[in-house]
Design a protein around this motif. Structure first.
Motif, PDB file in Angstrom:
ATOM      1  N   TRP A   1       0.841  -1.201   0.000  1.00 11.01           N
ATOM      2  CA  TRP A   1       0.000   0.000   0.000  1.00 11.01           C
ATOM      3  C   TRP A   1       0.877   1.253   0.000  1.00 11.01           C
ATOM      4  O   TRP A   1       0.665   2.172  -0.796  1.00 11.01           O
ATOM      5  N   GLN A   2       1.874   1.294   0.884  1.00 11.78           N
ATOM      6  CA  GLN A   2       2.771   2.453   0.963  1.00 11.78           C
ATOM      7  C   GLN A   2       3.548   2.614  -0.344  1.00 11.78           C
ATOM      8  O   GLN A   2       3.684   3.726  -0.859  1.00 11.78           O
TER       9      GLN A   2
ATOM     10  N   ILE B   1      -1.912   4.813  -6.538  1.00 14.51           N
ATOM     11  CA  ILE B   1      -3.177   4.993  -5.816  1.00 14.51           C
ATOM     12  C   ILE B   1      -3.314   6.480  -5.509  1.00 14.51           C
ATOM     13  O   ILE B   1      -2.485   7.050  -4.800  1.00 14.51           O
ATOM     14  N   PRO B   2      -4.367   7.121  -6.025  1.00 19.16           N
ATOM     15  CA  PRO B   2      -4.548   8.553  -5.728  1.00 19.16           C
ATOM     16  C   PRO B   2      -4.778   8.773  -4.225  1.00 19.16           C
ATOM     17  O   PRO B   2      -5.521   8.031  -3.587  1.00 19.16           O
ATOM     18  N   SER B   3      -4.121   9.785  -3.679  1.00 27.50           N
ATOM     19  CA  SER B   3      -4.195  10.024  -2.234  1.00 27.50           C
ATOM     20  C   SER B   3      -5.595  10.425  -1.780  1.00 27.50           C
ATOM     21  O   SER B   3      -5.959  10.209  -0.635  1.00 27.50           O
TER      22      SER B   3
ATOM     23  N   VAL C   1      -1.765   8.462   7.106  1.00 25.63           N
ATOM     24  CA  VAL C   1      -2.785   8.103   8.099  1.00 25.63           C
ATOM     25  C   VAL C   1      -2.199   8.174   9.508  1.00 25.63           C
ATOM     26  O   VAL C   1      -2.804   8.766  10.414  1.00 25.63           O
ATOM     27  N   ILE C   2      -1.019   7.619   9.699  1.00 26.05           N
ATOM     28  CA  ILE C   2      -0.387   7.618  11.028  1.00 26.05           C
ATOM     29  C   ILE C   2      -0.046   9.044  11.456  1.00 26.05           C
ATOM     30  O   ILE C   2      -0.297   9.435  12.596  1.00 26.05           O
ATOM     31  N   THR C   3       0.492   9.843  10.531  1.00 22.39           N
ATOM     32  CA  THR C   3       0.827  11.234  10.840  1.00 22.39           C
ATOM     33  C   THR C   3      -0.416  12.009  11.247  1.00 22.39           C
ATOM     34  O   THR C   3      -0.399  12.761  12.227  1.00 22.39           O
ATOM     35  N   THR C   4      -1.495  11.820  10.521  1.00 18.83           N
ATOM     36  CA  THR C   4      -2.748  12.515  10.831  1.00 18.83           C
ATOM     37  C   THR C   4      -3.305  12.062  12.178  1.00 18.83           C
ATOM     38  O   THR C   4      -3.782  12.893  12.959  1.00 18.83           O
ATOM     39  N   LEU C   5      -3.253  10.758  12.461  1.00 18.18           N
ATOM     40  CA  LEU C   5      -3.723  10.253  13.757  1.00 18.18           C
ATOM     41  C   LEU C   5      -2.929  10.874  14.903  1.00 18.18           C
ATOM     42  O   LEU C   5      -3.509  11.281  15.922  1.00 18.18           O
ATOM     43  N   ILE C   6      -1.626  10.962  14.743  1.00 20.13           N
ATOM     44  CA  ILE C   6      -0.781  11.554  15.789  1.00 20.13           C
ATOM     45  C   ILE C   6      -1.124  13.024  15.968  1.00 20.13           C
ATOM     46  O   ILE C   6      -1.275  13.511  17.097  1.00 20.13           O
TER      47      ILE C   6
END
Length: 144
Positions: A44-45, A53-55, A64-69
């Protein structure tokens, strides 16, 4: 007496060997269980980095991880989680009350059963994922 000591030491060695084998088996199970999800995240990455894969359709795992943090640090993540939990609980409560009332009426009155049963059977045949997607569209229009 000496035989008993020898047998006890053999028993201890066998017990230790069995323990080690069990630990290795557990490690193998955990490793195998983690392997596929890890491979899928790596693919996926990679696909996200290559632009395959369009963001806007599927953000990369790192995004996703950056946004969650970031949301966790600002406290927004917990606010969103509270709102979602509230909506789920209210929806479940309302659905349960409505289902008990309609089920009781349907079971008590044969005419109501004959009227509602075909509709309920048709609705029951619709997969739950279709209902979820339908609700996402409806709620999405209300929320945003």
């Amino acid at each position: 007496m000496r035989e008993q000591v020898t047998n006890n030491s053999k028993l201890e060695k066998n017990s230790l060997s069995i323990l080690i084998i069990k630990k290795v088996d557990i490690f193998k199970k955990i490793a195998l269980g983690i392997a596929l999800p890890l491979i899928l995240v790596i693919i996926w990455q990679t696909f996200s980095n290559l632009g395959l894969i369009p963001s806007y359709l599927l953000p990369s795992p790192s995004t996703v991880i950056t946004t969650l943090i970031k949301l966790g640090k600002t406290g927004e993540l917990f606010t969103h989680a509270e709102i979602t939990t509230y909506r789920v609980l209210v929806g479940f409560a309302l659905g349960s009350v409505l289902a008990v009332i309609l089920g009781s009426i349907t079971g008590y009155y044969k005419v109501v059963y004959q009227i509602l049963d075909p509709l309920l059977q048709a609705l029951r045949a619709i997969p739950s994922l279709a209902w979820i997607r339908s609700e996402e569209r409806r709620v999405g229009k209300e929320c945003g």
